[in-house]
Design an enzyme around this catalytic site. Structure first.
Site, PDB file in Angstrom:
ATOM      1  N   LYS A  83       0.853  -1.188   0.000  1.00 14.24           N
ATOM      2  CA  LYS A  83       0.000   0.000   0.000  1.00 14.24           C
ATOM      3  C   LYS A  83       0.888   1.237   0.000  1.00 14.24           C
ATOM      4  CE  LYS A  83      -4.480   0.719   2.298  1.00 14.24           C
ATOM      5  NZ  LYS A  83      -5.217   0.695   3.591  1.00 14.24           N
TER       6      LYS A  83
HETATM    7  O1  G3P Z   1      -8.787   1.929   4.681  1.00 15.31           O
HETATM    8  C1  G3P Z   1      -8.883   3.223   5.113  1.00 15.31           C
HETATM    9  C2  G3P Z   1      -9.687   3.330   6.314  1.00 15.31           C
HETATM   10  O2  G3P Z   1      -9.116   2.563   7.284  1.00 15.31           O
HETATM   11  C3  G3P Z   1      -9.942   4.691   6.839  1.00 15.31           C
HETATM   12  O3  G3P Z   1     -11.154   4.669   7.416  1.00 15.31           O
HETATM   13  O4  G3P Z   1     -12.931   5.312   8.888  1.00 15.31           O
HETATM   14  O5  G3P Z   1     -10.584   6.084   9.324  1.00 15.31           O
HETATM   15  O6  G3P Z   1     -11.881   7.032   7.459  1.00 15.31           O
HETATM   16  P1  G3P Z   1     -11.666   5.850   8.336  1.00 15.31           P
END
Ligand code: G3P
Length: 218
Positions: A83
């Protein structure tokens, strides 16, 4: 549509893998920090819990060091997907790794132009963040619609991996648009199975069946 779990919690991943519905896993530095585990160790364990791609994120910001980190990460297991952030250095690293046959997930995508660059860099997956768009007062699903249109216009192979998924409606809309993958917290994957009428239906069937006094297993 493929379902990835967006977590580094191995207990949750194991439980989801046992349902047969899990197609892969995504992690990021915040999720690794939240797990409290050693990065290499937990990534290796996750790679053993699913046959699908497991995204492990580099933390360097320059191309040269990203390549060195990728060299270490891809040795963990064959299903490791590197990634990288959507920056010029991240795109350079993506191009170099994919041309060597390594899976790359380009993350932190917030615009269709960024997604276009990721596809031109040969990314295996691009990760547009819909929840953070919503947090910012813009509609994250508009971004998915644009990316789907552009990728179909030019027949790009890069898969749209919808990330920062917060709820079941993000999954529904992603499927309607034709996104390739959705990565979501385990609780969101489980919630997809919920419906009040299903519960009510089971209740009714069980009540009627009880009245028969029969059993299937003798
Ligand atoms: O894969 C990306 C994700 O983990 C971010 O999610 O909920 O932190 O915006 P969030």
């Amino acid at each position: 549509m493929k379902f990835f779990a967006d977590t580094a919690d191995t207990a949750d991943i194991k439980e989801l893998a046992e349902t047969g519905l899990l197609d892969g896993v995504t992690t990021n530095p915040s999720l690794i920090a939240k797990s409290g585990r050693d990065f290499m160790e937990v990534t290796k364990e996750i790679c053993g819990l699913t046959g699908g791609p497991v995204s492990a994120e580099v933390v360097a910001l320059d191309h040269e060091t990203m390549m060195k980190e990728a060299e270490v990460l891809r040795k963990i297991a064959d299903n490791v997907c590197i990634k990288v952030p959507l920056t010029i250095d991240g795109l350079k690293t993506c191009k170099a790794l994919t041309s060597e046959g390594t899976m790359v997930n380009v993350t932190l995508c917030f615009s269709a132009n960024q997604a276009l660059l990721a596809a031109k860099a040969g990314a295996t997956f691009v990760s547009p963040f819909v929840g953070r768009h919503d947090d910012n007062g813009t509609d994250g699903m508009d971004l998915i619609r644009d990316i789907r249109l552009i990728y179909d216009n030019y027949l790009f192979d890069t898969e749209i991996l919808v990330a920062s998924v917060r709820h079941a409606t993000h999954v529904l809309e992603s499927a309607r648009i034709g996104a390739d993958v959705a990565t979501m917290p385990p609780k969101v994957i489980k919630a997809l199975a919920n419906h009040v009428l299903t519960d009510k239906g089971i209740e009714g069937f069980m009540a009627d069946w009880a009245k028969t006094g029969q059993t299937i297993l003798k």
